[in-house]
Every structure is written in structure tokens, then in C-alpha cells.
Scaffold this active site. Structure first.
Site, PDB file in Angstrom:
ATOM      1  N   VAL A   1       0.873  -1.170   0.000  1.00  0.00           N
ATOM      2  CA  VAL A   1       0.000   0.000   0.000  1.00  0.00           C
ATOM      3  C   VAL A   1       0.909   1.219   0.000  1.00  0.00           C
ATOM      4  O   VAL A   1       2.083   1.132   0.358  1.00  0.00           O
ATOM      5  CB  VAL A   1      -0.977   0.026   1.201  1.00  0.00           C
ATOM      6  CG1 VAL A   1      -2.027  -1.070   1.074  1.00  0.00           C
ATOM      7  CG2 VAL A   1      -0.248  -0.068   2.519  1.00  0.00           C
ATOM      8  N   SER A   2       0.368   2.354  -0.381  1.00  0.00           N
ATOM      9  CA  SER A   2       1.204   3.539  -0.573  1.00  0.00           C
ATOM     10  C   SER A   2       1.529   4.300   0.702  1.00  0.00           C
ATOM     11  O   SER A   2       2.583   4.897   0.814  1.00  0.00           O
ATOM     12  CB  SER A   2       0.532   4.495  -1.561  1.00  0.00           C
ATOM     13  OG  SER A   2       0.409   3.861  -2.809  1.00  0.00           O
ATOM     14  N   THR A   3       0.607   4.297   1.672  1.00  0.00           N
ATOM     15  CA  THR A   3       0.835   5.108   2.868  1.00  0.00           C
ATOM     16  C   THR A   3       0.638   4.281   4.129  1.00  0.00           C
ATOM     17  O   THR A   3      -0.042   3.258   4.121  1.00  0.00           O
ATOM     18  CB  THR A   3      -0.121   6.318   2.911  1.00  0.00           C
ATOM     19  OG1 THR A   3      -1.466   5.840   2.941  1.00  0.00           O
ATOM     20  CG2 THR A   3       0.088   7.224   1.706  1.00  0.00           C
TER      21      THR A   3
END
Length: 181
Positions: free
Chosen positions: A9-11
Site C-alpha cells: 500500500v502507498s501510505t
């Protein structure tokens, strides 16, 4: 022959659980995950570990192609590296694998779509920020570090590297806060 899952996931505030559950259900013996942007391969230590670990006949499994990367060239390079090791790449949604020739074509197209989607998202974000600025309601991005904590740690005699290590951020973020103070 191992099935190795990779989730991303990105964050930090996003959840990996759905991806991890799907990879477990697919029978992945090993699953590596990380919370880092897929815009490039920089800082993706878990992905590097997976690539180092792959052996002939192994299969790298991701839930969606954009979990592997958002840049077409990066995705194709990753697939190429896997193939050079004699390993395969399988995407679960939609189900595509490099085990067949058609899989390569589909993955190339999906990689281009992922990159295009990323560009559209960034463009919409820029447009929204510009509109918010014109309306006078833009306040900038969410602050990720507590500035008071950084300054307190500095006053206690800690250097930028020690502060960054304690807070789990980069030294550059610490330097920016210290220079603003």
C-alpha cells in the site's frame, strides 16, 4: 517451487489486510508486505528481498498489477527480472500469469493502464489543489511529523540522524523542520 506473495500500500494509514488474506488464500508460503509508494522501486526493501529470494520455478503473486508498480517500465523490468531467474509472475485481479505468451501481452497493457491511472490521479490532485488555492482554503498537506517533538529532541542534544531514527523518518524531514525553527 514456491509461491511468494507481495502486498503493498502507498501510505502508512492504509490497510494491507485484504491483500494479505487474498495471498494466503492463494496458497502463498511466503508473503512480504510494505507501506511505500509504488511510483518507483526506491525504498521498496521488501520487493528487493522477494526478487533476491526467487528461484527457478517460483511464482511471484500480487493481488493487482499496480501493487507491483505504477510505472510501466518498472513493472516490465520487474517481470523481466523474474523471468531471468526462471520465475513467473501472477496477478490475481484480473487473473493473469506470465506462464503463457498471452499473459505477457495482457500484463504489458495492464502496466500501461496503471501508469495512465497514476498520471490521471496526479493531474486531478493538482487541479484540486489549484482550485482550493484559488478559493483560499488550501492549507497544504497533512503534517506527518510533530514539529515540537523534533525540536525537543534537538534541544536534548540529539543530532538529525538520531532524531530521524527515533521518529522513523528521513534526515531531510528533520533538517527541514530544524531550518524552519
Amino acid at each position: 517451487m514456491a509461491r511468494i506473495g507481495y502486498a503493498r500500500v502507498s501510505t502508512a494509514d492504509q490497510d494491507l489486510e485484504t491483500q494479505l488474506a487474498k495471498l494466503k488464500a492463494e496458497g502463498c508460503e511466503v508473503i512480504r508486505s510494505e507501506k511505500v509508494s509504488g511510483g518507483s522501486r526506491d525504498g521498496r526493501a521488501e520487493l528487493a528481498t522477494v526478487l533476491d529470494f526467487l528461484r527457478p520455478g517460483d511464482e511471484l503473486v500480487v493481488t493487482r498489477l499496480d501493487r507491483l508498480g505504477r510505472d510501466t517500465r518498472d513493472v516490465l523490468n520487474l517481470i523481466y527480472e523474474c523471468e531471468q531467474k526462471g520465475a513467473f509472475v501472477t496477478v490475481l485481479d484480473p487473473h493473469v500469469s506470465t506462464r503463457g505468451e498471452m499473459g505477457h501481452v495482457v500484463l504489458t497493457v495492464l502496466g500501461m493502464v496503471a501508469q495512465m491511472e497514476r498520471r490521471f490521479t496526479k493531474e486531478r490532485q493538482r487541479d484540486g489543489i489549484e482550485q482550493a488555492k484559488r478559493a483560499g482554503v488550501y492549507r497544504g498537506g497533512k503534517r506527518r511529523l510533530d514539529r515540537d517533538t523534533v525540536l525537543r529532541l534537538k534541544q536534548e542534544g540529539n543530532g538529525p540522524a538520531a532524531i530521524a531514527g527515533a521518529l522513523g523518518c528521513s534526515r531531510m524531514q528533520v533538517y527541514r523542520i530544524l531550518s524552519e525553527a
